[in-house]
Design an enzyme around this catalytic site. Structure first.
Site, PDB file in Angstrom:
ATOM      1  N   ILE A 154       0.835  -1.200   0.000  1.00 42.56           N
ATOM      2  CA  ILE A 154       0.000   0.000   0.000  1.00 42.56           C
ATOM      3  C   ILE A 154       0.872   1.255   0.000  1.00 42.56           C
ATOM      4  O   ILE A 154       0.635   2.197  -0.763  1.00 42.56           O
ATOM      5  CB  ILE A 154      -0.978  -0.019   1.197  1.00 42.56           C
ATOM      6  CG1 ILE A 154      -1.900  -1.241   1.077  1.00 42.56           C
ATOM      7  CG2 ILE A 154      -1.807   1.268   1.240  1.00 42.56           C
ATOM      8  CD1 ILE A 154      -2.753  -1.504   2.297  1.00 42.56           C
ATOM      9  N   ALA A 233      -3.726   2.636   8.168  1.00 49.74           N
ATOM     10  CA  ALA A 233      -3.132   1.305   8.392  1.00 49.74           C
ATOM     11  C   ALA A 233      -3.769   0.647   9.622  1.00 49.74           C
ATOM     12  O   ALA A 233      -4.695  -0.146   9.493  1.00 49.74           O
ATOM     13  CB  ALA A 233      -1.629   1.435   8.561  1.00 49.74           C
ATOM     14  N   GLU A 263     -12.068  -0.183  17.869  1.00 51.59           N
ATOM     15  CA  GLU A 263     -13.076   0.107  16.839  1.00 51.59           C
ATOM     16  C   GLU A 263     -14.396  -0.567  17.187  1.00 51.59           C
ATOM     17  O   GLU A 263     -14.408  -1.765  17.466  1.00 51.59           O
ATOM     18  CB  GLU A 263     -12.575  -0.379  15.480  1.00 51.59           C
ATOM     19  CG  GLU A 263     -11.354   0.429  15.028  1.00 51.59           C
ATOM     20  CD  GLU A 263     -10.818   0.028  13.659  1.00 51.59           C
ATOM     21  OE1 GLU A 263     -11.321  -0.940  13.069  1.00 51.59           O
ATOM     22  OE2 GLU A 263      -9.900   0.708  13.182  1.00 51.59           O
ATOM     23  N   HIS A 281     -13.051   2.864   9.270  1.00 48.00           N
ATOM     24  CA  HIS A 281     -12.291   1.727   8.727  1.00 48.00           C
ATOM     25  C   HIS A 281     -12.851   1.280   7.363  1.00 48.00           C
ATOM     26  O   HIS A 281     -13.331   0.151   7.205  1.00 48.00           O
ATOM     27  CB  HIS A 281     -12.295   0.550   9.723  1.00 48.00           C
ATOM     28  CG  HIS A 281     -11.151  -0.401   9.496  1.00 48.00           C
ATOM     29  ND1 HIS A 281     -10.530  -1.087  10.504  1.00 48.00           N
ATOM     30  CD2 HIS A 281     -10.504  -0.793   8.367  1.00 48.00           C
ATOM     31  CE1 HIS A 281      -9.578  -1.860  10.018  1.00 48.00           C
ATOM     32  NE2 HIS A 281      -9.537  -1.693   8.710  1.00 48.00           N
ATOM     33  N   GLY A 283     -10.991   1.607   4.458  1.00 47.95           N
ATOM     34  CA  GLY A 283      -9.907   1.490   3.480  1.00 47.95           C
ATOM     35  C   GLY A 283     -10.148   0.399   2.440  1.00 47.95           C
ATOM     36  O   GLY A 283      -9.886   0.594   1.255  1.00 47.95           O
TER      37      GLY A 283
HETATM   38  P1  NAD Z   1       2.851  -4.834   3.541  1.00 46.61           P
HETATM   39  O1  NAD Z   1       3.237  -5.992   4.370  1.00 46.61           O
HETATM   40  O2  NAD Z   1       2.887  -4.978   2.056  1.00 46.61           O
HETATM   41  O3  NAD Z   1       3.729  -3.568   3.929  1.00 46.61           O
HETATM   42  C1  NAD Z   1       4.046  -3.250   5.246  1.00 46.61           C
HETATM   43  C2  NAD Z   1       5.434  -2.632   5.213  1.00 46.61           C
HETATM   44  O4  NAD Z   1       5.735  -2.161   6.516  1.00 46.61           O
HETATM   45  C3  NAD Z   1       6.530  -3.612   4.818  1.00 46.61           C
HETATM   46  O5  NAD Z   1       7.279  -3.146   3.723  1.00 46.61           O
HETATM   47  C4  NAD Z   1       7.374  -3.699   6.069  1.00 46.61           C
HETATM   48  O6  NAD Z   1       8.759  -3.845   5.747  1.00 46.61           O
HETATM   49  C5  NAD Z   1       7.118  -2.368   6.714  1.00 46.61           C
HETATM   50  N1  NAD Z   1       7.431  -2.350   8.132  1.00 46.61           N
HETATM   51  C6  NAD Z   1       7.363  -3.345   9.039  1.00 46.61           C
HETATM   52  N2  NAD Z   1       7.791  -2.906  10.242  1.00 46.61           N
HETATM   53  C7  NAD Z   1       8.129  -1.607  10.075  1.00 46.61           C
HETATM   54  C8  NAD Z   1       8.640  -0.622  10.949  1.00 46.61           C
HETATM   55  N3  NAD Z   1       8.902  -0.881  12.231  1.00 46.61           N
HETATM   56  N4  NAD Z   1       8.862   0.610  10.448  1.00 46.61           N
HETATM   57  C9  NAD Z   1       8.615   0.895   9.151  1.00 46.61           C
HETATM   58  N5  NAD Z   1       8.152  -0.018   8.274  1.00 46.61           N
HETATM   59  C10 NAD Z   1       7.905  -1.247   8.737  1.00 46.61           C
HETATM   60  O7  NAD Z   1       1.374  -4.445   4.025  1.00 46.61           O
HETATM   61  P2  NAD Z   1       0.290  -3.603   3.232  1.00 46.61           P
HETATM   62  O8  NAD Z   1      -0.598  -4.523   2.484  1.00 46.61           O
HETATM   63  O9  NAD Z   1       0.951  -2.508   2.511  1.00 46.61           O
HETATM   64  O10 NAD Z   1      -0.570  -3.038   4.482  1.00 46.61           O
HETATM   65  C11 NAD Z   1      -0.077  -1.985   5.258  1.00 46.61           C
HETATM   66  C12 NAD Z   1      -0.980  -1.727   6.452  1.00 46.61           C
HETATM   67  O11 NAD Z   1      -2.267  -1.329   6.013  1.00 46.61           O
HETATM   68  C13 NAD Z   1      -1.227  -2.915   7.354  1.00 46.61           C
HETATM   69  O12 NAD Z   1      -1.216  -2.481   8.693  1.00 46.61           O
HETATM   70  C14 NAD Z   1      -2.629  -3.369   7.001  1.00 46.61           C
HETATM   71  O13 NAD Z   1      -3.245  -4.073   8.025  1.00 46.61           O
HETATM   72  C15 NAD Z   1      -3.277  -2.057   6.721  1.00 46.61           C
HETATM   73  N6  NAD Z   1      -4.467  -2.107   5.875  1.00 46.61           N
HETATM   74  C16 NAD Z   1      -5.514  -1.291   6.236  1.00 46.61           C
HETATM   75  C17 NAD Z   1      -6.629  -1.274   5.438  1.00 46.61           C
HETATM   76  C18 NAD Z   1      -7.799  -0.435   5.832  1.00 46.61           C
HETATM   77  O14 NAD Z   1      -8.921  -0.836   5.592  1.00 46.61           O
HETATM   78  N7  NAD Z   1      -7.599   0.716   6.401  1.00 46.61           N
HETATM   79  C19 NAD Z   1      -6.694  -2.051   4.282  1.00 46.61           C
HETATM   80  C20 NAD Z   1      -5.612  -2.842   3.952  1.00 46.61           C
HETATM   81  C21 NAD Z   1      -4.487  -2.855   4.764  1.00 46.61           C
HETATM   82  C1  MLT Z   2      -7.107  -5.164   6.133  1.00 52.34           C
HETATM   83  O1  MLT Z   2      -6.212  -5.314   6.970  1.00 52.34           O
HETATM   84  O2  MLT Z   2      -7.221  -5.896   5.146  1.00 52.34           O
HETATM   85  C2  MLT Z   2      -8.051  -4.040   6.292  1.00 52.34           C
HETATM   86  O3  MLT Z   2      -7.968  -3.464   7.534  1.00 52.34           O
HETATM   87  C3  MLT Z   2      -9.413  -4.298   5.806  1.00 52.34           C
HETATM   88  C4  MLT Z   2     -10.300  -5.103   6.682  1.00 52.34           C
HETATM   89  O4  MLT Z   2     -10.155  -5.092   7.879  1.00 52.34           O
HETATM   90  O5  MLT Z   2     -11.166  -5.784   6.153  1.00 52.34           O
END
Ligand code: NAD
Ligand code: MLT
Length: 528
Positions: A154, A233, A263, A281, A283
């Protein structure tokens, strides 16, 4: 055939449910909104549990599951699953890492633009019948600096969109190399420097022990007064009280939040704050993303239950599961060697090592886990040792585990397994002939050629005449048929080690007679 029960405990897209319904022999139960106690009750007898982020799969829930094989999370974050508890019980946890990347990145940008241009407040004022053009003056993003914390799927996508807005992108991610960042035209920066320099900080990292409340008084204190913070995130990454104080005291211009430490949040202080744009939430809440993650997780569950294929498992220490199939006979042989060693050796295991030579080196990682599985299964209550929990169980017992490859070997391709216990050490070397024939070819210094299966009698004796006849006599007198009698001698021809495969179980009374033969130093029965 008994039904495979699959429990869907959070809302899943209809497309995902249809994939689950097509799994042969599966019975789908949909029970959403369960609290811990209800979920703990519902998982009994269930083989697969499908969730999103609604329910919490706690240790209590996991310990109530008596035949759970897989927990499938439709989405990215698995922070609502007690991963340690699942791993200890050998339950695979899998997610759908890429299904909602675009949705979350687009939402991040939606929030950022809404915050920078004060769109929600302006829209609300207009809907209330006001025409307040002077009140909602925003800031442009072009030419400003975006600081991305967590440059994964992301974070990278968010950075790409920033480049279209002609923003400069800084990133902090300890697991990303300078060259990988440079390929994306992103400059890596230390965390504090990123917070100091960025006009917008956007969080895209997981919650871990290290990152919980990462954005607190210290980092917020580094930010420019004009800067914006975006969190799409996880809420727990931010110290919400510190953020509220920074906004109230004018140390930060605004925040856009999609996620909260609890939440729905208990207090609406942040949500209602005039400098905050907040969504509940959302995203991943696009139709496309929900179809993607629903179908993906259902297909992954189908692959586990029908074909033992594990995609996107977050607690499976095998990166390429296809190797397990490709090296099937080697996996079986190493597992048998593990069982043989566990039953043959005495004393608590302290150290395990595996060394591969030749072609099987490619499968070193699964072979190491297979050896542990073979060694630990006979000594683990319930016997449920698998690739998921083998490493954990070894660590729990204080066993050090090493693996290596070598080009010094007796056979073109061989696996050498060594175990040190409190009282002895043992090395067993095995190979596979002609792609199929599994053989133990060495036990410590004794070279031999043994099929490691069935009822094996292992005897060490002084290399003197007549021992084979005496052992054969004792077994024959007890009506026990010898299928194979293999022996190897040490280089000095002082001692002999024999592995005798017998067609049926050898009673202890017969073992006593064998041990009474004067030349015999030890005799043990090993069932493999
Ligand atoms: P990802 O695993 O592809 O990327 C996460 C990145 O964070 C990795 O590159 C990792 O190296 C890095 N990381 C780990 N520890 C770290 C630290 N201490 N400092 C800096 N970077 C660090 O994950 P993603 O698919 O890109 O998801 C990112 C976040 O978004 C996750 O927390 C996920 O749960 C959240 N998310 C939220 C929603 C939403 O609905 N809001 C949707 C999807 C994902
Ligand atoms: C995720 O980690 O995939 C997002 O937070 C979305 C969700 O919770 O469904």
């Amino acid at each position: 055939m008994s039904k495979l029960r699959i429990l869907v405990a959070d809302p899943l897209s209809e497309e995902g449910l249809s994939v689950l319904r097509r799994i042969e022999g599966a019975e789908i139960e949909i029970k959403t909104g369960l609290d811990e106690a209800a979920l703990a009750e519902a998982v009994a007898g269930v083989s697969a549990l499908v969730i999103r982020s609604g329910v919490k799969v706690t240790r209590r829930v996991i310990e109530s599951a008596d035949c759970l094989k897989v927990i499938g999370r439709a989405g990215v974050g698995v922070d609502n699953v007690d991963l340690d508890a699942a791993t200890e019980r050998g339950i695979v946890v899998m997610n759908t890492p890429s299904g909602n990347t675009v949705a979350a990145a687009e939402h991040t940008w939606g929030l950022l633009l809404a915050l920078a241009r004060k769109i929600p407040a302006a829209a609300a004022s207009f809907k209330a019948g006001k025409w307040e053009r002077g009140k909602f003056v925003g800031n442009e993003l072009c030419g400003k600096t975006l600081g991305v914390v967590g440059l994964g799927r992301i974070g990278s996508e968010v950075a790409r969109y920033a480049q279209a807005f002609r923003m400069r992108v800084l990133a902090y991610d300890p697991f990303i190399s300078e060259s990988r960042a440079a390929e994306q035209e992103i400059t890596l920066a230390p965390l504090e420097e990123l917070f100091e320099k960025a006009d917008v900080v956007s969080l895209h990292l997981p919650v871990t022990e290290e990152t919980r409340k990462l954005v607190g008084v210290k980092l917020l204190g580094k930010m420019k007064k004009s800067a914006l913070l975006v969190n799409c995130a996880r809420g727990a990454l931010v110290d919400e009280a510190a953020l509220l104080a920074a906004l109230n005291e004018g140390r930060l211009a605004g925040a856009a939040l999609d996620v909260f430490s609890k939440e729905p949040p208990e207090s609406l202080d942040l949500v209602l704050h005039e400098k905050v744009v907040a969504t509940p939430h959302l995203g991943a809440s696009t139709r496309e993303a929900q179809i993607n993650v629903g179908v993906q997780i259902a297909e992954q569950i189908e692959a586990v239950l029908s074909r033992n294929v594990y995609d996107n498992a977050v607690n499976l220490p095998i990166t390429d599961f296809a190797l397990v199939e490709k090296f099937g006979p080697w996996v079986e042989l190493t597992g048998r060697i593990g069982v043989f060693m566990a039953k043959f050796m005495t004393g608590g295991v302290r150290q395990v090592s595996i060394s591969c030579a030749g072609g099987c080196t490619e499968a070193l990682q699964p072979l190491k886990l297979t050896l542990l599985k073979g060694l630990l299964t006979p000594v683990t209550a319930g016997g449920n040792v698998n690739f998921v929990n083998a490493g954990f169980l070894a660590r729990q017992r204080g066993i050090t585990v090493e693996s290596s490859s070598t080009d010094r070997a007796d056979y073109t391709s061989q696996v050498a397994c060594s175990v040190v216990t409190d009282s002895e050490s043992l090395t067993v070397v095995g190979t596979v002939f002609g792609g199929e024939l599994q053989r133990i070819v060495r036990i410590n210094e004794f070279h031999m050629d043994v099929n490691p299966r069935g009822h094996l009698l292992v005897i060490k004796n002084a290399d003197v005449p007549g021992v084979i006849g005496q052992v054969g006599g004792v077994l024959g007198a007890a009506g026990l048929n010898i299928a194979e009698y293999r022996l190897g001698r040490d280089d000095q021809r002082r001692n002999t080690l024999s592995l005798i495969s017998v067609d049926s179980v050898i009673p202890e009374s017969v073992m006593e007679n064998i041990r009474a033969i004067p030349a015999i130093q030890f005799a043990r029965v090993v069932e493999v």
